[in-house]
Design a protein around this motif. Structure first.
Motif, PDB file in Angstrom:
ATOM      1  N   ALA A  79       6.495  66.684  -4.107  1.00 37.43           N
ATOM      2  CA  ALA A  79       5.625  67.302  -5.122  1.00 37.43           C
ATOM      3  C   ALA A  79       6.114  66.943  -6.522  1.00 37.43           C
ATOM      4  CB  ALA A  79       5.598  68.817  -4.935  1.00 37.43           C
ATOM      5  N   TRP A  80       7.425  66.951  -6.728  1.00 34.90           N
ATOM      6  CA  TRP A  80       7.981  66.572  -8.035  1.00 34.90           C
ATOM      7  C   TRP A  80       7.738  65.096  -8.327  1.00 34.90           C
ATOM      8  CZ3 TRP A  80      12.408  63.345  -8.852  1.00 34.90           C
ATOM      9  CH2 TRP A  80      12.798  63.252 -10.184  1.00 34.90           C
ATOM     10  N   VAL A  81       7.907  64.241  -7.316  1.00 36.72           N
ATOM     11  CA  VAL A  81       7.653  62.811  -7.486  1.00 36.72           C
ATOM     12  C   VAL A  81       6.183  62.575  -7.840  1.00 36.72           C
ATOM     13  CG1 VAL A  81       7.549  60.583  -6.292  1.00 36.72           C
ATOM     14  CG2 VAL A  81       9.528  62.084  -5.974  1.00 36.72           C
ATOM     15  N   ALA A  82       5.283  63.304  -7.166  1.00 38.39           N
ATOM     16  CA  ALA A  82       3.856  63.162  -7.460  1.00 38.39           C
ATOM     17  C   ALA A  82       3.550  63.564  -8.896  1.00 38.39           C
ATOM     18  CB  ALA A  82       3.043  64.009  -6.489  1.00 38.39           C
ATOM     19  N   LYS A  84       5.707  63.361 -11.420  1.00 39.78           N
ATOM     20  CA  LYS A  84       6.248  62.300 -12.278  1.00 39.78           C
ATOM     21  C   LYS A  84       5.283  61.118 -12.344  1.00 39.78           C
ATOM     22  CE  LYS A  84      10.095  61.858 -13.677  1.00 39.78           C
ATOM     23  NZ  LYS A  84      10.706  62.076 -15.016  1.00 39.78           N
ATOM     24  N   MET A  85       4.570  60.867 -11.242  1.00 42.38           N
ATOM     25  CA  MET A  85       3.630  59.740 -11.182  1.00 42.38           C
ATOM     26  C   MET A  85       2.217  60.137 -11.583  1.00 42.38           C
ATOM     27  SD  MET A  85       5.002  57.981  -7.643  1.00 42.38           S
ATOM     28  CE  MET A  85       3.927  56.547  -7.843  1.00 42.38           C
ATOM     29  N   ASN A  86       2.081  61.402 -12.048  1.00 38.44           N
ATOM     30  CA  ASN A  86       0.795  61.919 -12.527  1.00 38.44           C
ATOM     31  C   ASN A  86      -0.293  61.867 -11.448  1.00 38.44           C
ATOM     32  OD1 ASN A  86      -0.630  63.189 -14.578  1.00 38.44           O
ATOM     33  ND2 ASN A  86      -1.478  61.274 -15.357  1.00 38.44           N
ATOM     34  N   GLN A  87       0.102  62.276 -10.219  1.00 35.91           N
ATOM     35  CA  GLN A  87      -0.842  62.315  -9.092  1.00 35.91           C
ATOM     36  C   GLN A  87      -1.085  63.785  -8.722  1.00 35.91           C
ATOM     37  OE1 GLN A  87       1.424  59.848  -6.359  1.00 35.91           O
ATOM     38  NE2 GLN A  87       0.223  58.025  -6.904  1.00 35.91           N
ATOM     39  N   TYR A  88      -2.082  64.385  -9.345  1.00 38.43           N
ATOM     40  CA  TYR A  88      -2.314  65.819  -9.220  1.00 38.43           C
ATOM     41  C   TYR A  88      -2.650  66.231  -7.787  1.00 38.43           C
ATOM     42  CZ  TYR A  88      -4.198  70.447 -10.316  1.00 38.43           C
ATOM     43  OH  TYR A  88      -4.434  71.796 -10.369  1.00 38.43           O
ATOM     44  N   GLY A  89      -3.497  65.461  -7.113  1.00 37.83           N
ATOM     45  CA  GLY A  89      -3.887  65.797  -5.747  1.00 37.83           C
ATOM     46  C   GLY A  89      -2.702  65.825  -4.799  1.00 37.83           C
ATOM     47  N   LYS A  90      -1.821  64.825  -4.911  1.00 32.64           N
ATOM     48  CA  LYS A  90      -0.636  64.788  -4.041  1.00 32.64           C
ATOM     49  C   LYS A  90       0.324  65.925  -4.361  1.00 32.64           C
ATOM     50  CE  LYS A  90      -0.591  59.880  -2.856  1.00 32.64           C
ATOM     51  NZ  LYS A  90       0.204  58.616  -2.864  1.00 32.64           N
ATOM     52  N   PHE A  91       0.441  66.246  -5.660  1.00 33.15           N
ATOM     53  CA  PHE A  91       1.290  67.377  -6.036  1.00 33.15           C
ATOM     54  C   PHE A  91       0.806  68.656  -5.368  1.00 33.15           C
ATOM     55  CE2 PHE A  91       0.624  71.032  -8.907  1.00 33.15           C
ATOM     56  CZ  PHE A  91       1.875  71.624  -8.786  1.00 33.15           C
ATOM     57  N   PHE A  93      -0.994  68.979  -2.697  1.00 45.34           N
ATOM     58  CA  PHE A  93      -0.845  68.899  -1.240  1.00 45.34           C
ATOM     59  C   PHE A  93       0.596  69.180  -0.817  1.00 45.34           C
ATOM     60  CE2 PHE A  93       0.474  66.220   2.360  1.00 45.34           C
ATOM     61  CZ  PHE A  93      -0.276  66.801   3.358  1.00 45.34           C
ATOM     62  N   PHE A  94       1.548  68.524  -1.472  1.00 42.79           N
ATOM     63  CA  PHE A  94       2.943  68.676  -1.054  1.00 42.79           C
ATOM     64  C   PHE A  94       3.477  70.070  -1.372  1.00 42.79           C
ATOM     65  CE2 PHE A  94       3.074  63.919  -1.285  1.00 42.79           C
ATOM     66  CZ  PHE A  94       3.393  63.718   0.054  1.00 42.79           C
ATOM     67  N   HIS A  95       3.052  70.656  -2.480  1.00 41.54           N
ATOM     68  CA  HIS A  95       3.500  72.016  -2.765  1.00 41.54           C
ATOM     69  C   HIS A  95       2.873  73.015  -1.797  1.00 41.54           C
ATOM     70  CE1 HIS A  95       5.587  73.224  -6.768  1.00 41.54           C
ATOM     71  NE2 HIS A  95       6.419  72.710  -5.887  1.00 41.54           N
ATOM     72  N   ALA A  96       1.634  72.763  -1.391  1.00 38.30           N
ATOM     73  CA  ALA A  96       1.006  73.622  -0.381  1.00 38.30           C
ATOM     74  C   ALA A  96       1.767  73.523   0.935  1.00 38.30           C
ATOM     75  CB  ALA A  96      -0.454  73.221  -0.190  1.00 38.30           C
ATOM     76  N   CYS A  97       2.207  72.317   1.275  1.00 36.37           N
ATOM     77  CA  CYS A  97       3.009  72.133   2.497  1.00 36.37           C
ATOM     78  C   CYS A  97       4.295  72.946   2.422  1.00 36.37           C
ATOM     79  CB  CYS A  97       3.338  70.651   2.693  1.00 36.37           C
ATOM     80  SG  CYS A  97       1.929  69.637   3.174  1.00 36.37           S
ATOM     81  N   THR A  98       4.933  72.949   1.260  1.00 37.93           N
ATOM     82  CA  THR A  98       6.167  73.721   1.081  1.00 37.93           C
ATOM     83  C   THR A  98       5.926  75.202   1.321  1.00 37.93           C
ATOM     84  OG1 THR A  98       6.963  72.117  -0.551  1.00 37.93           O
ATOM     85  CG2 THR A  98       8.035  74.263  -0.513  1.00 37.93           C
ATOM     86  N   ILE A  99       4.841  75.717   0.775  1.00 41.31           N
ATOM     87  CA  ILE A  99       4.524  77.142   0.921  1.00 41.31           C
ATOM     88  C   ILE A  99       4.250  77.484   2.387  1.00 41.31           C
ATOM     89  CG2 ILE A  99       2.854  78.932   0.319  1.00 41.31           C
ATOM     90  CD1 ILE A  99       2.484  77.439  -2.364  1.00 41.31           C
ATOM     91  N   VAL A 100       3.466  76.651   3.059  1.00 45.40           N
ATOM     92  CA  VAL A 100       3.137  76.903   4.470  1.00 45.40           C
ATOM     93  C   VAL A 100       4.401  76.854   5.331  1.00 45.40           C
ATOM     94  CG1 VAL A 100       1.932  75.979   6.479  1.00 45.40           C
ATOM     95  CG2 VAL A 100       0.758  76.091   4.273  1.00 45.40           C
ATOM     96  N   LEU A 101       5.261  75.874   5.088  1.00 46.89           N
ATOM     97  CA  LEU A 101       6.498  75.743   5.865  1.00 46.89           C
ATOM     98  C   LEU A 101       7.420  76.943   5.623  1.00 46.89           C
ATOM     99  CD1 LEU A 101       7.151  71.936   5.312  1.00 46.89           C
ATOM    100  CD2 LEU A 101       6.653  73.023   7.508  1.00 46.89           C
ATOM    101  N   ALA A 102       7.506  77.382   4.368  1.00 44.41           N
ATOM    102  CA  ALA A 102       8.363  78.524   4.049  1.00 44.41           C
ATOM    103  C   ALA A 102       7.860  79.799   4.722  1.00 44.41           C
ATOM    104  CB  ALA A 102       8.429  78.718   2.538  1.00 44.41           C
ATOM    105  N   PHE A 215       3.433  77.933  -9.478  1.00 43.24           N
ATOM    106  CA  PHE A 215       3.231  76.577  -9.994  1.00 43.24           C
ATOM    107  C   PHE A 215       2.058  75.886  -9.303  1.00 43.24           C
ATOM    108  CE2 PHE A 215       7.975  76.342 -11.190  1.00 43.24           C
ATOM    109  CZ  PHE A 215       7.706  76.892 -12.435  1.00 43.24           C
ATOM    110  N   TRP A 216       1.848  76.196  -8.045  1.00 43.16           N
ATOM    111  CA  TRP A 216       0.719  75.605  -7.318  1.00 43.16           C
ATOM    112  C   TRP A 216      -0.608  76.189  -7.778  1.00 43.16           C
ATOM    113  CZ3 TRP A 216      -3.097  77.377  -3.960  1.00 43.16           C
ATOM    114  CH2 TRP A 216      -3.780  76.385  -3.233  1.00 43.16           C
ATOM    115  N   GLY A 217      -0.588  77.479  -8.143  1.00 39.20           N
ATOM    116  CA  GLY A 217      -1.819  78.173  -8.522  1.00 39.20           C
ATOM    117  C   GLY A 217      -2.018  78.244 -10.023  1.00 39.20           C
TER     118      GLY A 217
END
Length: 258
Positions: A79-82, A84-91, A93-102, A215-217
């Motif tokens: 999510a942080w890499v996304a 840095k690369m200014n990829q909002y959709g990937k950010f 997605f990956f932060h949502a994955c973190t929340i679901v996994l947690a 941060f995701w919301g």
């Protein structure tokens, strides 16, 4: 008033303020968990032979939770890499994955806690001990029902039944019960330190999820107003999350395997 060094690096430290603050906070966290780990080691080493439990925790569930938390650390980094690369959709997605996994990690840990709270040691008047999971405990009935086993000596309880050992439903009259207690943190020293360590770790997971969820919301609005500072915030929250993951990497073998 603009706060200095939220984006640019400080000349004396070579990094921005929030990152310095997080490293100082994590240093205090190391001392907190270090003291608890040291207490566990001293309690275990000082326990008389045959009095420290083995196999009381589910290794498969612990392994699954280790894999889940490790994946969440990877998704946080992505999510942080996304960002840095200014990829909002990937950010997102990956932060949502973190929340679901947690949340999945917390659900599994809750199941483990529940398993301990319905597990009872029942001392009988004739000297035997019934040990197992409560099936029926109606206050209006004159008996309780456990799914477990009888043992003659308390030392036999230090090792949980093997996977192939046959358990049975035990119907015990209340008049035969001398003392009954579940496997909560008050049961013995091992469970007290187990609930303390894993409970404190779970509180850190909840705190991290709240920050990441923000941060995701609603907090993601900063992506469009001050993107570089938002990315720095993601990095700081990621540092905390990696610390939480590292703590579990130590907790798992110490509590579940040794």
């Amino acid at each position: 008033m603009e706060i200095p060094y939220t984006i640019e690096e400080r000349p004396d430290t070579g990094t921005y303020n929030a990152k310095i603050g997080m490293w100082l906070f994590l240093a205090s966290e190391v001392m907190l968990f270090g003291g608890l780990f040291s207490s566990y080691i001293l309690l275990r080493v000082g326990a008389p032979p045959g009095t420290w439990p083995h196999g009381w925790l589910s290794v498969p569930l612990g392994t699954l939770n280790t894999m889940i938390l490790s994946l969440s650390a990877i998704s946080t980094l992505m999510a942080w890499v996304a960002s840095k690369m200014n990829q909002y959709g990937k950010f997102k997605f990956f932060h949502a994955c973190t929340i679901v996994l947690a949340v999945t990690f917390l659900c599994i840990k809750s199941y483990e806690y529940h398993d301990k709270f319905i597990h009872y040691e029942v001392q009988l008047n004739d000297g035997r001990i019934a040990d197992g999971h409560m099936v029926e405990n109606n206050a209006k009935e004159d008996h309780i029902v456990l799914h477990g086993r009888y043992v003659k000596d308390h030392s036999e309880l230090m090792t949980m039944p093997a996977a192939g050992e046959k358990l049975e439903e035990l119907t015990i009259a209340r008049s035969e019960i001398k003392r009954m207690e579940n496997y909560g943190p008050w049961h013995n020293t091992f469970l007290a330190i187990y609930f303390t360590l894993t409970g404190l770790h779970a509180l850190h997971i909840i705190g991290g999820v709240l920050v990441i969820g923000y941060f995701w919301g609603p907090g993601s609005k900063m992506w469009f107003t001050n993107h570089e500072q938002f990315t720095n915030r993601l990095e700081v929250s990621g540092l905390f999350w990696h610390f939480v993951d590292l703590v579990w990497i130590f907790l798992f073998p110490v509590l579940y395997l040794l």
